[in-house]
Design an enzyme around this catalytic site. Structure first.
Site, PDB file in Angstrom:
ATOM      1  CB  CYS A 106     111.669 -35.516 -48.861  1.00 22.99           C
ATOM      2  SG  CYS A 106     111.851 -37.118 -50.081  1.00 22.99           S
ATOM      3  CB  CYS A 202     111.764 -36.432 -53.030  1.00 27.24           C
ATOM      4  SG  CYS A 202     112.703 -35.842 -51.768  1.00 27.24           S
TER       5      CYS A 202
END
Length: 370
Positions: A106, A202
């Protein structure tokens, strides 16, 4: 080492998540005299799980924070990029029986890539986040150092970003601890001051993990066996389990065994078998060496034969080790002390005292490399 901030009166884009950390990061920069713009990223399109709390609550909090601080808020949708460059990898790794860490991807693929590109469109050279770490300039290079609050240090999750990305990164919370951050948010009357820290996958959040994964990957139940091959139970699918796991195995009441807890020690992918052993300190749970690939060095490569410290999971204490290059993009890591529950697909992250040097993906584990 001084946590870097640029000259005043520059425009800085802050990734506003709707949490307390990014809120205070924006607040600090605004009060320091920067032209701050907040950006809320939507990176996941909900496709199932009715009733699950979506990003709507977070974006409302982000709007409230930006109004309180007096900065504009932009909203962007990177869902397609997230699915192509993070979530697809996440599924591939689970399909292969490994345990990925999407938070690391991410940061590299979304926060310091797509968000950084958007920041440039807004006329900003810098992207600030609420990460607990410090960016320090050493000569012409940017270096990543641990946060003042070592209990919250998040350098582990930034090990895969590039030098170019680190050059754009700012971490206003690097010299603060969490209680200070919450106290400052409360004093500024920010709505996020007592908001619970986010957990889970995430940008996807907290889930019933089995139900979530089952929606994307077909489960393949199989046998749970001991290292000698004795059957002691059945598993729901290897992708649901990780090395060192104790909970959720459903093993109990076996005639030939006592009540000592069982732990996952290995996965036999060829035979679709989950291998388990009894006892927290069972030697089968410990390995002295690992092989790491997909190496990334934030500032400069570590030297062959170098003695460093490393983490193989977040919040782990630093573990002394020695590295040996096998190729330019692969090395062996031999730990001074055998490590418990080394897990394929996770990251090993290297440190030279307070500096995070970079890391790699754990591809193999060995009892000993000699």
């Amino acid at each position: 080492m001084t946590n870097f901030l640029p000259d005043k009166n520059q425009r800085i884009v802050v990734g506003i998540s709707g949490g307390v950390d990014s809120s205070v990061a924006a607040y600090l920069l605004k009060n320091a005299g920067y032209d701050v713009h907040g950006v809320f990223m939507k990176n996941w399109e909900e496709t199932f799980s009715p009733g699950y709390c979506t990003a709507e609550d977070d974006v409302c909090d982000a709007k409230d924070v930006c109004e309180s601080i007096g900065i504009p808020l932009h909203t962007v949708n990177f869902s397609k990029e997230y699915e192509a460059r993070v979530f697809s990898h996440f599924l591939t790794e689970y399909r292969a029986g490994r345990t990925p860490n999407p938070d690391v991807l991410c940061n590299r693929e979304i926060k310091f890539s797509e968000l950084a590109h958007f920041a440039k469109q807004l006329g900003s050279r810098y992207v600030a986040t609420g990460h607990y770490c410090r960016r320090v300039n050493i000569g012409h290079d940017a270096a990543l150092f641990r946060a003042y609050d070592t209990n919250k240090d998040q350098t582990y999750f930034l090990n895969a970003i590039t030098q170019q990305q680190l050059q754009m990164a700012l971490f206003p919370l690097g010299d603060m601890d969490k209680p200070q951050v919450r106290k400052m948010a409360a004093a500024a009357d920010l709505i996020t001051s007592d908001k619970k820290d986010s957990t889970g996958i995430c940008f996807i959040g907290e889930r019933n993990f089995k139900a979530f994964l089952r929606h994307y990957l077909p489960a393949q139940p199989g046998l749970i066996v001991t290292p000698s091959g004795e059957i002691v139970g059945e598993h729901d699918g290897l992708m649901y389990y990780t090395i060192g796991q104790r909970q959720g195995l459903g093993i109990g009441g076996l005639a030939n065994y006592d009540d000592t807890p069982w732990f996952v020690s290995d996965k036999n992918l060829e035979n679709n078998q989950l291998v388990v052993v009894q006892g927290t300190e069972n030697p089968a749970l410990y390995k002295s060496c690992l092989i790491a690939g997909q190496l990334n060095w934030l500032r400069k490569p570590a030297v062959d034969g170098m003695t460093l410290t490393a983490k193989t999971r977040y919040r782990q204490d630093d573990q002394p080790c020695t590295i040996r290059y096998l190729t330019n993009d692969k090395l062996s890591v031999r730990f001074d002390t055998p490590q418990r529950a080394l897990t394929l697909g996770q990251y090993v992250v290297f440190y030279d005292q307070a500096e995070c040097l970079g890391g790699g993906v754990i591809e193999e584990t060995l009892v000993d490399d000699k």
